[in-house]
Design an enzyme around this catalytic site. Structure first.
Site, PDB file in Angstrom:
ATOM      1  N   GLU A 173       2.088   8.446   5.228  1.00 43.88           N
ATOM      2  CA  GLU A 173       2.148   9.443   6.324  1.00 43.88           C
ATOM      3  C   GLU A 173       3.468  10.206   6.404  1.00 43.88           C
ATOM      4  O   GLU A 173       4.071  10.325   7.468  1.00 43.88           O
ATOM      5  CB  GLU A 173       1.854   8.741   7.654  1.00 43.88           C
ATOM      6  CG  GLU A 173       0.500   8.054   7.652  1.00 43.88           C
ATOM      7  CD  GLU A 173       0.192   7.279   8.933  1.00 43.88           C
ATOM      8  OE1 GLU A 173       1.043   7.221   9.825  1.00 43.88           O
ATOM      9  OE2 GLU A 173      -0.918   6.725   9.017  1.00 43.88           O
ATOM     10  N   ASN A 213      -0.308   7.546   0.650  1.00 44.60           N
ATOM     11  CA  ASN A 213      -1.418   7.363   1.593  1.00 44.60           C
ATOM     12  C   ASN A 213      -1.196   8.231   2.832  1.00 44.60           C
ATOM     13  O   ASN A 213      -0.092   8.262   3.380  1.00 44.60           O
ATOM     14  CB  ASN A 213      -1.450   5.872   1.998  1.00 44.60           C
ATOM     15  CG  ASN A 213      -2.694   5.460   2.742  1.00 44.60           C
ATOM     16  OD1 ASN A 213      -3.804   5.676   2.261  1.00 44.60           O
ATOM     17  ND2 ASN A 213      -2.526   4.854   3.909  1.00 44.60           N
ATOM     18  N   HIS A 250      -9.824   8.898   8.461  1.00 46.03           N
ATOM     19  CA  HIS A 250     -10.103   8.595   9.868  1.00 46.03           C
ATOM     20  C   HIS A 250     -10.843   9.799  10.458  1.00 46.03           C
ATOM     21  O   HIS A 250     -10.231  10.785  10.869  1.00 46.03           O
ATOM     22  CB  HIS A 250      -8.803   8.382  10.647  1.00 46.03           C
ATOM     23  CG  HIS A 250      -8.123   7.092  10.342  1.00 46.03           C
ATOM     24  ND1 HIS A 250      -8.680   5.866  10.634  1.00 46.03           N
ATOM     25  CD2 HIS A 250      -6.926   6.828   9.762  1.00 46.03           C
ATOM     26  CE1 HIS A 250      -7.851   4.902  10.256  1.00 46.03           C
ATOM     27  NE2 HIS A 250      -6.790   5.459   9.712  1.00 46.03           N
ATOM     28  N   GLU A 279      -8.915   4.043   4.806  1.00 49.42           N
ATOM     29  CA  GLU A 279      -8.939   3.535   6.191  1.00 49.42           C
ATOM     30  C   GLU A 279     -10.101   4.148   6.961  1.00 49.42           C
ATOM     31  O   GLU A 279      -9.945   4.639   8.081  1.00 49.42           O
ATOM     32  CB  GLU A 279      -7.615   3.875   6.905  1.00 49.42           C
ATOM     33  CG  GLU A 279      -6.388   3.343   6.200  1.00 49.42           C
ATOM     34  CD  GLU A 279      -5.086   3.641   6.940  1.00 49.42           C
ATOM     35  OE1 GLU A 279      -5.129   4.048   8.121  1.00 49.42           O
ATOM     36  OE2 GLU A 279      -4.024   3.468   6.327  1.00 49.42           O
ATOM     37  N   ASP A 281     -13.009   5.288   9.238  1.00 49.88           N
ATOM     38  CA  ASP A 281     -13.772   5.055  10.467  1.00 49.88           C
ATOM     39  C   ASP A 281     -14.279   6.409  10.948  1.00 49.88           C
ATOM     40  O   ASP A 281     -13.696   7.443  10.631  1.00 49.88           O
ATOM     41  CB  ASP A 281     -12.980   4.294  11.548  1.00 49.88           C
ATOM     42  CG  ASP A 281     -11.571   4.798  11.783  1.00 49.88           C
ATOM     43  OD1 ASP A 281     -11.285   5.975  11.489  1.00 49.88           O
ATOM     44  OD2 ASP A 281     -10.750   4.013  12.291  1.00 49.88           O
TER      45      ASP A 281
HETATM   46  O1  G3I Z   1       0.565  -8.329  17.789  1.00 52.29           O
HETATM   47  C1  G3I Z   1       1.020  -7.715  19.002  1.00 52.29           C
HETATM   48  C2  G3I Z   1       0.749  -8.579  20.188  1.00 52.29           C
HETATM   49  O2  G3I Z   1       1.454  -9.788  20.065  1.00 52.29           O
HETATM   50  C3  G3I Z   1       1.142  -7.848  21.460  1.00 52.29           C
HETATM   51  O3  G3I Z   1       0.827  -8.596  22.555  1.00 52.29           O
HETATM   52  C4  G3I Z   1       0.440  -6.532  21.544  1.00 52.29           C
HETATM   53  C5  G3I Z   1       0.860  -5.746  22.747  1.00 52.29           C
HETATM   54  O4  G3I Z   1       0.656  -4.371  22.577  1.00 52.29           O
HETATM   55  O5  G3I Z   1       0.726  -5.785  20.380  1.00 52.29           O
HETATM   56  C6  G3I Z   1       0.307  -6.403  19.187  1.00 52.29           C
HETATM   57  O6  G3I Z   1       0.637  -5.569  18.097  1.00 52.29           O
HETATM   58  C7  G3I Z   1      -0.183  -4.454  17.910  1.00 52.29           C
HETATM   59  C8  G3I Z   1      -0.718  -4.492  16.503  1.00 52.29           C
HETATM   60  O7  G3I Z   1      -1.438  -3.329  16.237  1.00 52.29           O
HETATM   61  C9  G3I Z   1      -1.608  -5.689  16.242  1.00 52.29           C
HETATM   62  O8  G3I Z   1      -2.749  -5.622  17.042  1.00 52.29           O
HETATM   63  C10 G3I Z   1       0.641  -3.211  18.143  1.00 52.29           C
HETATM   64  O9  G3I Z   1       1.017  -3.100  19.496  1.00 52.29           O
HETATM   65  C11 G3I Z   1      -0.147  -1.997  17.746  1.00 52.29           C
HETATM   66  O10 G3I Z   1       0.719  -0.877  17.787  1.00 52.29           O
HETATM   67  C12 G3I Z   1      -0.663  -2.166  16.346  1.00 52.29           C
HETATM   68  O11 G3I Z   1      -1.443  -1.051  16.031  1.00 52.29           O
HETATM   69  C13 G3I Z   1      -1.685  -0.851  14.661  1.00 52.29           C
HETATM   70  C14 G3I Z   1      -1.227   0.531  14.278  1.00 52.29           C
HETATM   71  O12 G3I Z   1      -1.517   0.757  12.912  1.00 52.29           O
HETATM   72  C15 G3I Z   1       0.258   0.704  14.495  1.00 52.29           C
HETATM   73  O13 G3I Z   1       0.718   1.889  13.947  1.00 52.29           O
HETATM   74  C16 G3I Z   1      -3.155  -1.006  14.413  1.00 52.29           C
HETATM   75  O14 G3I Z   1      -3.538  -2.355  14.612  1.00 52.29           O
HETATM   76  C17 G3I Z   1      -3.471  -0.603  12.972  1.00 52.29           C
HETATM   77  O15 G3I Z   1      -4.860  -0.554  12.823  1.00 52.29           O
HETATM   78  C18 G3I Z   1      -2.891   0.748  12.690  1.00 52.29           C
HETATM   79  O16 G3I Z   1      -3.164   1.073  11.351  1.00 52.29           O
HETATM   80  C19 G3I Z   1      -2.737   2.369  10.955  1.00 52.29           C
HETATM   81  C20 G3I Z   1      -2.404   2.299   9.492  1.00 52.29           C
HETATM   82  O17 G3I Z   1      -1.438   1.311   9.253  1.00 52.29           O
HETATM   83  C21 G3I Z   1      -1.915   3.634   8.966  1.00 52.29           C
HETATM   84  N1  G3I Z   1      -2.852   4.684   9.275  1.00 52.29           N
HETATM   85  C22 G3I Z   1      -3.270   4.778  10.638  1.00 52.29           C
HETATM   86  C23 G3I Z   1      -3.808   3.448  11.132  1.00 52.29           C
HETATM   87  C24 G3I Z   1      -4.313   3.578  12.538  1.00 52.29           C
HETATM   88  O18 G3I Z   1      -3.265   3.895  13.435  1.00 52.29           O
END
Ligand code: G3I
Length: 492
Positions: A173, A213, A250, A279, A281
């Site tokens: 990105e 990516n 996406h 990725e 969806d």
């Molecule tokens: O694990 C913590 C948890 O302990 C805490 O309580 C909670 C509170 O908000 O957060 C949890 O972490 C989260 C994590 O996902 C795991 O669930 C983060 O806040 C959250 O920001 C994070 O989001 C991820 C996101 O990337 C962050 O940029 C998504 O799961 C993940 O699917 C997403 O994936 C990205 C790809 O890497 C790149 N392309 C876009 C895609 C979607 O945004």
């Protein structure tokens, strides 16, 4: 994350002749498709899982896995049954793997790696250099200190997984929607940060395919797509090691499947890289969009696989859009069937280079530094039929074979020479004039501008090198420039 909808292709009116040409080619394609359906039914028995169906054409079908869900048996049962590639959703990102500078932790990443490989699945690494999900200490760095930290991070993580992963999303990105570079702290270390990341990665693990990516690079007419395309083209021409482009795909958050998606895939592939949907969806799991994106990948030999960004709707980062192939209860949705059917009906076998990262850099080097001229739409090379050296021989598209009759040298006087003394020559300056070889004579009908947008224009005519099809033997001509993929070529 995907935040805005890609623009769609311009509504500018096409010339009448082009419209007629498109209608004819559409009709030919329809007849051809019908012919294939009648004459050559797929010999494979239909496979009953996504991974097995994709494997029939040499591709994979993967999912993002979250370590925190591996204790959920509904989740692991579906994932273990359906997929043969896994991406760690968050566990191999910089904040997860290097929470303190120089202190690497791989427990969550390894949990996913072990779960996948114990079931015979492969693993994609995601991701090494990204503006988001950086550990706090990295966010506060800049300049040469951050540059060194990035290099150390790539080396540290790739050493741990050396020889184990199918691919790495080395850089994630890095572009704005308009095709310019995103102004991240990494970009602030210098415009060369991306190529430094790829060179570091190649040295760290030569067996992993190295991918760029991004999201919102699915629409060929979109600025961001073109920006990324130009970077890959530049890397390939300069030998920066890169093996693949990951299109996140996406189609959520306001985005949707563009009609030119296959053109995007084939255009990237024509640069000599694999492409993958990394990725996927889709809002409300539209069956037509899921079938369409799968079909586009199946139609491009270098599209090596598809990964959906989660297993069930309830596992999705955008769960409110119900964008995945299984519902919250783990039941197959209609979109699942549409994808499975498209995988089972696949024609071309994927043609990824078999040995990971060792295939790059450029495959193009021919004697005297000459280059191939590769059509973006066809992936085929501009070729002198039968290696003829006769004046007036029309050039054509043909499977790239590395031979001298496909080796062109762009001279400082803008000639494209073949065999040393013959030139690419326009036989006239009007639409549909033949393009042939002729003894070099220094005239303007033998001079060409190789443009950054992928077109090659005749100096005398101002018209574009153009081909009216993608098959072996299709003759090259000049035609009014129209911005379409049949007028884009890369010297590589
Ligand atoms: O694990 C913590 C948890 O302990 C805490 O309580 C909670 C509170 O908000 O957060 C949890 O972490 C989260 C994590 O996902 C795991 O669930 C983060 O806040 C959250 O920001 C994070 O989001 C991820 C996101 O990337 C962050 O940029 C998504 O799961 C993940 O699917 C997403 O994936 C990205 C790809 O890497 C790149 N392309 C876009 C895609 C979607 O945004």
């Amino acid at each position: 994350m995907a935040t805005s909808s890609p623009v769609h292709s311009s509504g500018a009116p096409r010339s009448r002749s082009l419209r007629v040409r498109l209608l004819i080619s559409g009709a030919v394609a329809a007849v051809a498709a019908l012919g294939v359906a009648i004459v050559m039914p797929n010999a494979n028995a239909a496979a009953s899982t996504l991974g097995a169906a994709a494997a029939q054409s040499g591709r994979y079908f993967g999912t993002a896995i979250a370590a925190s869900r591996l204790g959920d048996s509904t989740y692991t049962t579906i994932a273990g049954r359906e997929f043969n590639m896994v991406t760690a959703e968050n566990e191999m990102k910089p904040d997860a793997t290097e929470p303190q500078r120089g202190q690497f932790t791989f427990s969550a990443g390894d949990q996913i790696y072990n779960w996948a490989t114990q079931r015979g699945m492969k693993v994609r690494g995601h991701t090494l250099a990204w503006h988001a999900q950086q550990p706090g200490w990295m966010q506060s760095l800049g300049g040469s200190s951050l540059r060194q930290a990035m290099i150390d991070h790539i080396n540290g993580v790739m050493a741990h997984y050396k020889g184990k992963l199918a691919a790495w999303d080395v850089v994630n990105e890095a572009f704005n929607e308009d095709g310019s570079r995103r102004q991240s702290n990494l970009q602030g270390t210098g415009n060369d940060w991306i190529e430094v990341a790829f060179r570091t990665a190649r040295n760290a693990d030569p067996s992993a395919k190295l991918c760029y990516n991004d999201y919102n690079i699915e629409n060929w007419s979109y600025g961001k797509t073109q920006g990324v395309y130009r970077m890959i083209q530049d890397f390939r021409s300069r030998g920066v090691p890169i093996d693949c482009v990951g299109l996140q795909t996406h189609f959520t958050g306001g985005s949707s499947l563009p009609s030119n998606f296959q053109t995007t895939l084939s255009s990237f592939a024509a640069l000599g890289v694999d492409v993958a949907l990394t990725e996927v969806d889709v809002t409300n799991a539209s069956t037509t969009q899921y079938a369409g994106l799968t079909q586009a990948c199946m139609n491009v030999p270098r599209c090596i696989g598809i990964t959906v960004w989660g297993v069930r709707d309830s596992d999705s980062w955008r769960s409110s859009e119900s964008p995945l192939l299984f519902d919250g209860g783990g039941n197959k949705k209609a979109a699942y069937t549409s994808v499975l059917n498209a995988l089972n009906a696949a024609g071309p076998t994927a043609t990824s280079s078999p040995t990971g990262g060792t295939a790059s850099p450029s495959p193009t080097v021919t004697p005297g530094g000459a280059k191939r001229i590769v059509g973006a739409q066809s992936g085929r090379c501009v070729d002198v039929p039968n290696a003829s050296r006769n004046n007036g021989t029309r050039v054509q598209l043909y499977d790239c074979n590395g031979q001298v009759n496909q080796a062109w040298t762009l001279t400082s006087s803008r000639q494209l020479t073949v065999y040393g003394s013959m030139c690419l020559d326009a036989a006239g300056s009007g639409n549909a004039s033949a393009v042939q070889i002729y003894s070099c004579n220094g005239q303007a009908n033998q001079q060409w501008n190789v443009n950054s947008n992928g077109t090659i224009t005749g100096v005398q005519s101002g018209r574009c090198l153009d081909v009216w099809g993608t098959a072996n033997g299709q003759q090259i001509q000049i035609y009014d420039c129209n911005g379409q993929a049949n007028q884009r070529f890369s010297l590589s």
